[in-house]
Each structure stands twice: as structure tokens, then as C-alpha cells.
Design a protein around this motif. Structure first.
Motif, mmCIF file in Angstrom:
data_model
loop_
_atom_site.group_PDB
_atom_site.id
_atom_site.type_symbol
_atom_site.label_atom_id
_atom_site.label_comp_id
_atom_site.label_asym_id
_atom_site.label_seq_id
_atom_site.Cartn_x
_atom_site.Cartn_y
_atom_site.Cartn_z
ATOM 1 N N VAL A 64 0.857 -1.185 0.000
ATOM 2 C CA VAL A 64 0.000 0.000 0.000
ATOM 3 C C VAL A 64 0.897 1.240 0.000
ATOM 4 C CG1 VAL A 64 -1.716 1.311 1.325
ATOM 5 C CG2 VAL A 64 -1.843 -1.189 1.235
ATOM 6 N N MET A 65 0.575 2.227 -0.830
ATOM 7 C CA MET A 65 1.379 3.441 -0.907
ATOM 8 C C MET A 65 1.398 4.130 0.451
ATOM 9 S SD MET A 65 3.287 5.558 -2.433
ATOM 10 C CE MET A 65 3.810 7.262 -2.214
ATOM 11 N N ARG A 66 2.614 4.523 0.880
ATOM 12 C CA ARG A 66 2.791 5.244 2.138
ATOM 13 C C ARG A 66 2.194 6.653 2.027
ATOM 14 N NH1 ARG A 66 8.647 5.472 2.843
ATOM 15 N NH2 ARG A 66 8.472 3.390 3.710
ATOM 16 N N ALA A 67 1.453 7.075 3.039
ATOM 17 C CA ALA A 67 0.919 8.443 3.068
ATOM 18 C C ALA A 67 0.473 8.768 4.479
ATOM 19 C CB ALA A 67 -0.274 8.589 2.110
ATOM 20 N N GLY A 68 0.576 10.024 4.819
ATOM 21 C CA GLY A 68 -0.048 10.505 6.037
ATOM 22 C C GLY A 68 -1.528 10.716 5.769
ATOM 23 N N SER A 69 -2.356 10.514 6.790
ATOM 24 C CA SER A 69 -3.784 10.744 6.589
ATOM 25 C C SER A 69 -4.472 11.014 7.923
ATOM 26 C CB SER A 69 -4.434 9.533 5.893
ATOM 27 O OG SER A 69 -4.315 8.376 6.706
ATOM 28 N N VAL A 70 -5.685 11.535 7.825
ATOM 29 C CA VAL A 70 -6.537 11.706 9.006
ATOM 30 C C VAL A 70 -7.678 10.713 8.879
ATOM 31 C CG1 VAL A 70 -7.965 13.279 10.357
ATOM 32 C CG2 VAL A 70 -6.026 14.184 9.032
ATOM 33 N N ILE A 71 -7.874 9.905 9.896
ATOM 34 C CA ILE A 71 -8.971 8.940 9.864
ATOM 35 C C ILE A 71 -9.955 9.256 10.997
ATOM 36 C CG2 ILE A 71 -7.440 7.148 8.932
ATOM 37 C CD1 ILE A 71 -7.708 5.808 11.758
ATOM 38 N N GLU A 72 -11.171 8.739 10.822
ATOM 39 C CA GLU A 72 -12.156 8.826 11.908
ATOM 40 C C GLU A 72 -12.361 7.411 12.428
ATOM 41 O OE1 GLU A 72 -15.713 10.932 10.902
ATOM 42 O OE2 GLU A 72 -16.826 10.091 12.610
ATOM 43 N N LEU B 161 -10.561 22.452 17.131
ATOM 44 C CA LEU B 161 -9.450 23.416 17.223
ATOM 45 C C LEU B 161 -8.952 23.865 15.857
ATOM 46 C CD1 LEU B 161 -7.295 21.943 20.154
ATOM 47 C CD2 LEU B 161 -8.950 23.826 20.210
ATOM 48 N N ALA B 162 -9.036 22.969 14.869
ATOM 49 C CA ALA B 162 -8.594 23.314 13.509
ATOM 50 C C ALA B 162 -9.266 22.361 12.540
ATOM 51 C CB ALA B 162 -7.070 23.189 13.406
ATOM 52 N N PRO B 163 -9.484 22.802 11.303
ATOM 53 C CA PRO B 163 -10.044 21.876 10.315
ATOM 54 C C PRO B 163 -9.127 20.653 10.207
ATOM 55 C CG PRO B 163 -9.911 24.113 9.425
ATOM 56 C CD PRO B 163 -9.189 24.118 10.743
ATOM 57 N N LEU C 134 -2.640 17.898 8.467
ATOM 58 C CA LEU C 134 -1.719 17.345 7.459
ATOM 59 C C LEU C 134 -0.857 18.450 6.844
ATOM 60 C CD1 LEU C 134 -4.157 14.906 5.578
ATOM 61 C CD2 LEU C 134 -2.471 14.343 7.363
ATOM 62 N N GLY C 135 -1.202 19.719 7.129
ATOM 63 C CA GLY C 135 -0.499 20.838 6.495
ATOM 64 C C GLY C 135 0.192 21.725 7.507
ATOM 65 N N ALA C 136 -0.435 22.858 7.785
ATOM 66 C CA ALA C 136 0.200 23.878 8.627
ATOM 67 C C ALA C 136 0.583 23.331 10.002
ATOM 68 C CB ALA C 136 -0.735 25.076 8.772
#
Lengths: 335, 335
Positions: free
Chosen positions: A70-78, A117-119, A124-126
Motif C-alpha cells: 500500500v502506498m505510504r501516506a499521512g492521513s486523518v482517519i475517523e 481546534l482546527a479543520p 496534514l499541512g500547517a
């Protein structure tokens, strides 16, 4: 747990630009988390220039993504289901979960985040790796001092927008280099950069001569190639060149273009230094708090480029990075 | 004072290798020193790779030698006549007196030296600029630590022989890179290097893999080009690459070959840093005393290549440097 998990796996090592056939779109059964684990649905996937490097089979700071993996990536999950005491359904978690819809995790190396607190995409960014990269690259590796002249390349990207704005917070004169008049107008307008150079239209070396007549103290390089060489001709004494990346070179099929003007490091008593953001992990929390404060007070503006779609949009979205089609942090939102 | 002064002046800017017709051999009347000055006869003239850079008309750490000007060079003179209270006939003085037989000086920026303490030529080599360059480049810029693995290129040259031996004094493992079996045997034999690589005969990258399996902590680079690129593939984490020079590139008629593997600075969290030895002038005295102590106790051996001849031998002697024909410090002794 029943249902399926869709994944993007690496099918072949790309040569040059990544092509659609280098990926495999896979559907497999989703498994229940099991004891000590939790499961979740992917909400946002991070797209990063560094991904190109992870696809090459050569020694680097992380092992390459294996063929069939599986391609490595950062992500946000619920979190949807949990047999782990620290995570509950409804929690949001950031981690290196890979390009897949359904994730099972034992909770190691992940971070719970608060959408109040933040979107979510901001983690994943700022407030995520790009923000950390800009913060530690500029302040630690670049050893930035108030009043210095800073040049940032890839200035309209996820790291560049943050690096330039952090330098402004620190009282520096900031020149951004980006591709296209729109991006340059955004840098000097909305983001408050002192000047911007459009490398597609301008003579970068000439522009730097005019905009930084006393030389460049810190150069934060995201691009490499001709732009790195141009800035090397304009270094101030004791300048620091921070090597964050080299997006202009990642798709090269021949060897990387080395900086022909590197001997200006000698003449200018300057240094060129590379870094890997993961080394600063123990200080991520403190840095994120400081960045969040600057964001809350409007001193730093968060630029994000959210593509809404499905997992199958990952390959095309990744290509946008190397074509310079994004402004700020590029993320894929699974809708 | 009567008599004449013979000088080597720059006649034309060389393109590529310096040719005999780029120099003008001039004879002019020698003038008396006048009040506050002294005059002397040149005994030893220093030949340095940096001389090639001084001939190009481009911004650097010193202005280029002008067309029609006496060639810049360090030398040791013997005072013959003085109207300066600080200098007496018979004194020996080191300074940037240029390639000429007869010198008049006001005493600024020069140093009286004692032939009883060291042979005069040594003040141009081990106790002069090459020694200072090796000392500060390795210990300050390279931030050398005991037990580290050090690679020195141009290892059989004036700076290289000193850098490698200083690293040995500091308890490091030292690998020298030089051209030819004789030079390599001298490095590992007489000078006590742990290993030597003959770049003309060996595969440098392969040899480094075998000789420095855990990577290179400090690379002291005198040559640039392919050898710099080879060492970049073998950096240890947090390595320091000291850019002292790039003799392989000085005679290039096209652009300098940039280090294609510079992104290993990122992967290895390493830095590449340049320096100019003159910046350390306030500390030259202390460094020379320490070096003299190591020489006196035999821990450092002085390697010199003295060509005895006349001023007219300067152009041919300079060419020896770029052809790698010298071992240790190259000086021209006027006999």
C-alpha cells in the motif's frame, strides 16, 4: 466488521514521472480490528513531494515502498470501531496510514486531533509535517535571525507558504520564488511576502540581484536545479542554504543536476545543510502550539488545496504536485 | 640601492590551463625602500592551487590579479636594506610579496620568521597558509571529533598531507585519496594514514564502501568533481563536508561540475560548508605554535617539494600543481 477496503498499491517502480500503470487499485475485505487495536475510515490523505522519493529503490531516510505494498501516506482517519482503550469511535487520528479507505492501527506513532481546534486537513499541512518542516528547517537548520533576508523556493507550496510566513513573523525580509503570476500575487498580497519572483517569466538571477542587493542570508530550497544555482550566486557572507527538497529533480530519468555554483559556499563562507523533519519529533508538540498561536492571531494564513473525490483520484492528484498545480497544502478528501 | 627587479606579471586572462603566453617576464629598475620601508630579496615563492582562481575576472574572496600586475604569491624574503625600525638586514619575512625577485614593503601584513626554528620554506607550508587551512578547516569548519572517520582528497598535497596528519593526531581514522601508487604508499607509510585510495587506479566509490563501512564523518575536499560525488554517497549521519577547494575544476573551460549527489546531505542530515583561511588570521599564531609542537615531536611530518631555479621557472612550476606532480607543499626556491 464487514465490508471492504480499497487501497492504492505500488505496481511498478516508476521511471521519471509516475504513470497510472505504476499503481494498482485493489479491493480487499475489511477485517475487524482485534484486541488492542482500532479501525477507522480515511477522511483526508496528504500528498507530498517526498512521495516521489519513496518510490525509488535506493537508500534513503525511509525504506522504499515495496512493489505490491500500500502506498505510504499521512492521513486523518475517523475511528469507527475500537478494541483499544485509548481510542473511541468518533475520534480523529493522524498517522502514516497509507493510501487506503479503511485502516487498522495499534495506536503506535499516531496522534489524536481535535476538529474543534482546527479543520482536520490542517493537521496534514500547517500543523502537520509541512508546518514542522518549515519551522525546524528555517529556525534550527537555517538558524534564522531577525532582520535577515530569506529566500524561499516552491514558495506557494505546503512548506513554502509556511516557511515564508514564519520568516515574516521572525522579522525577516522574505522573497518567494514560485511559478506563475497568480501564485506570486498571492505571496505578496495575502501572505505578506516582501517580494515574489515568477521563475517561469522572470530572470531569477537578475531579480535576486535587484531584490536582495546585499545578498541572501538564508535560502530555504524546495526545488533544486537551476533555481538553487541562481540563488547560490547571491549568497551573503555566512549564508545558510537549507536543503529541504528538490522537486525539480525528482522525476529526472538521468542523474540529478548538481549545483554548479557550489563553490560560492567557499567564497561566501556559507553552508548547505540537509535535514529530515522526523528527527525533530520530540519537539513537534511545542512547535505545533506555537504555529497554532500564530494562525489564531492571523499572523500566519493557512493555504490548502483540497481535492474532493475518491481513492481512485490519488494518482492524478499526486501528479498535480509535480506540475505545480496546487497552492498550499494539497490533500485528497474522501467524500 | 641599485640593480634590477625581475617580475612575473599577468599578461592575459587564461582560458582553461594557464599557458606560457599568459605571463609577461619583466625587468625593471629596483628602487630604494625609502623612509618607513624595507627592501629584500625573495628566497622562496609559494605555489598554491588557489592561484588559478585569482586569475579569473569574477567576484571572489580577493580581487582578481589585474592584467599587467605582478602575480600575487606568498613568499619568504631576506631583508637587504631597511629604513623601517622593525626590520633589519638579514631578517627573514613572510608576506604576500608577489612573484618578483626584489620586494619593497612598509611592513604591514607581514611576519618575521626565524630560520633557526624551522626551514624557511616551512613558513609557506606546514606553518603557513596550507597548515592553517588544514587546521581550521578540519577542526573549526569540520568540527572534528576523536574516533571519527575522516576522508581527505588531494591528500598528498600541501593541505592534504597536513589535514590527514592533524586528523591522526586527533585520534581519527584517516583515509586519503590521491593520484598514483607512490603517493598512496607515502600516505599510509611515512604519514601514517590508515588507508589510501588511488583515484587513478581504484573505483573510489567501491573502495570507500570497503574502507568506511560505517560512513564518512568528515570529508575534507580539495578536489571537487567526481571524487566529491563519490564521497557524498558514503556520508555518515550528521557528516560535515568541508569545501576547501576544487582543483579538478579550476581549469574547466565550461561550467564547474556541481555535486550531483548533494541530496545525500538531506538523507544523511549532513552539511557542506566553505571557508576562507584568512578569516582565522587572529588565531594563526596559536595554531602555528600547536602545529610546530606536533612537528617537533614527530607526530606530523612536513612534506615539501622544493623546485630550485629562477623566477622564470614560475610558470612551469605552477603547472606541476594542476598535473599533480608535486608531493606536499610546492615551493620555488630562487637560487
Amino acid at each position: 466488521m464487514s465490508g471492504t477496503n480499497r487501497q492504492i498499491r505500488l505496481a511498478a517502480r516508476p521511471v521519471g514521472e509516475v504513470k497510472p500503470e505504476d499503481w494498482e487499485h485493489v479491493t480487499e475485505p475489511a477485517t475487524a480490528p482485534g484486541e488492542g487495536r482500532f479501525a477507522g475510515r480515511t477522511r483526508f490523505i496528504s500528498l507530498d513531494p517526498a512521495m516521489r522519493g519513496w518510490l525509488d529503490d535506493r537508500p534513503s531516510y525511509l525504506p522504499p515502498v515495496g512493489i505490491g505494498e500500500v502506498m505510504r501516506a499521512g492521513s486523518v482517519i475517523e475511528v469507527t470501531e475500537s478494541e483499544h482503550p485509548g481510542f473511541q469511535p468518533g475520534d480523529h487520528v493522524v498517522g502514516t496510514f497509507g493510501v487506503q479507505e479503511y485502516v487498522v492501527s495499534d495506536g503506535k506513532g499516531v496522534l489524536k486531533v481535535d476538529p474543534a481546534l482546527a479543520p482536520l486537513s490542517t493537521y496534514l499541512g500547517a500543523l502537520g509535517m509541512p508546518g514542522m518542516t518549515a519551522y525546524f528547517g528555517l529556525l534550527d537548520v537555517g538558524d534564522l535571525k531577525e532582520g535577515e533576508t530569506v529566500v524561499v523556493s516552491g514558495a506557494a507550496g505546503a512548506v513554502g507558504t509556511m516557511a515564508g510566513q514564519i520568516a515574516k513573523v521572525k522579522g525577516c525580509r522574505v522573497i518567494g520564488i514560485a511559478g506563475g503570476a497568480d501564485k506570486c500575487a498571492m505571496l505578496t498580497g495575502e501572505l505578506g511576502f516582501d517580494a515574489a519572483i515568477d521563475y517561469r517569466a522572470d530572470d531569477v538571477r537578475k531579480a535576486l540581484r535587484e531584490l536582495a542587493p546585499d545578498g541572501v542570508d538564508v535560502y530555504f530550497d524546495n526545488v533544486g536545479g537551476d533555481i538553487l544555482d541562481a540563488v547560490l550566486t547571491r549568497l551573503a557572507l555566512h549564508a545558510r542554504v537549507v536543503i529541504c527538497g528538490a522537486i525539480s529533480q525528482y522525476n529526472n530519468e538521468t542523474q540529478v543536476q548538481g549545483p554548479s555554483n557550489y563553490l560560492s559556499l567557499l567564497v561566501r563562507r556559507a553552508r548547505m545543510e540537509g535535514f529530515v523533519v522526523f528527527d525533530y519529533a520530540p519537539r513537534f508538540g511545542a512547535a505545533a502550539r506555537e504555529l497554532a498561536g500564530w494562525i489564531a492571531t492571523g499572523r500566519i494564513k493557512v493555504k490548502e488545496h483540497v481535492v474532493s473525490g475518491s481513492l481512485d483520484d490519488f494518482p492524478a492528484t499526486l501528479q498535480m504536485l509535480f506540475r505545480g498545480e496546487n497552492v498550499g497544502k494539497l490533500v485528497l478528501e474522501l467524500t
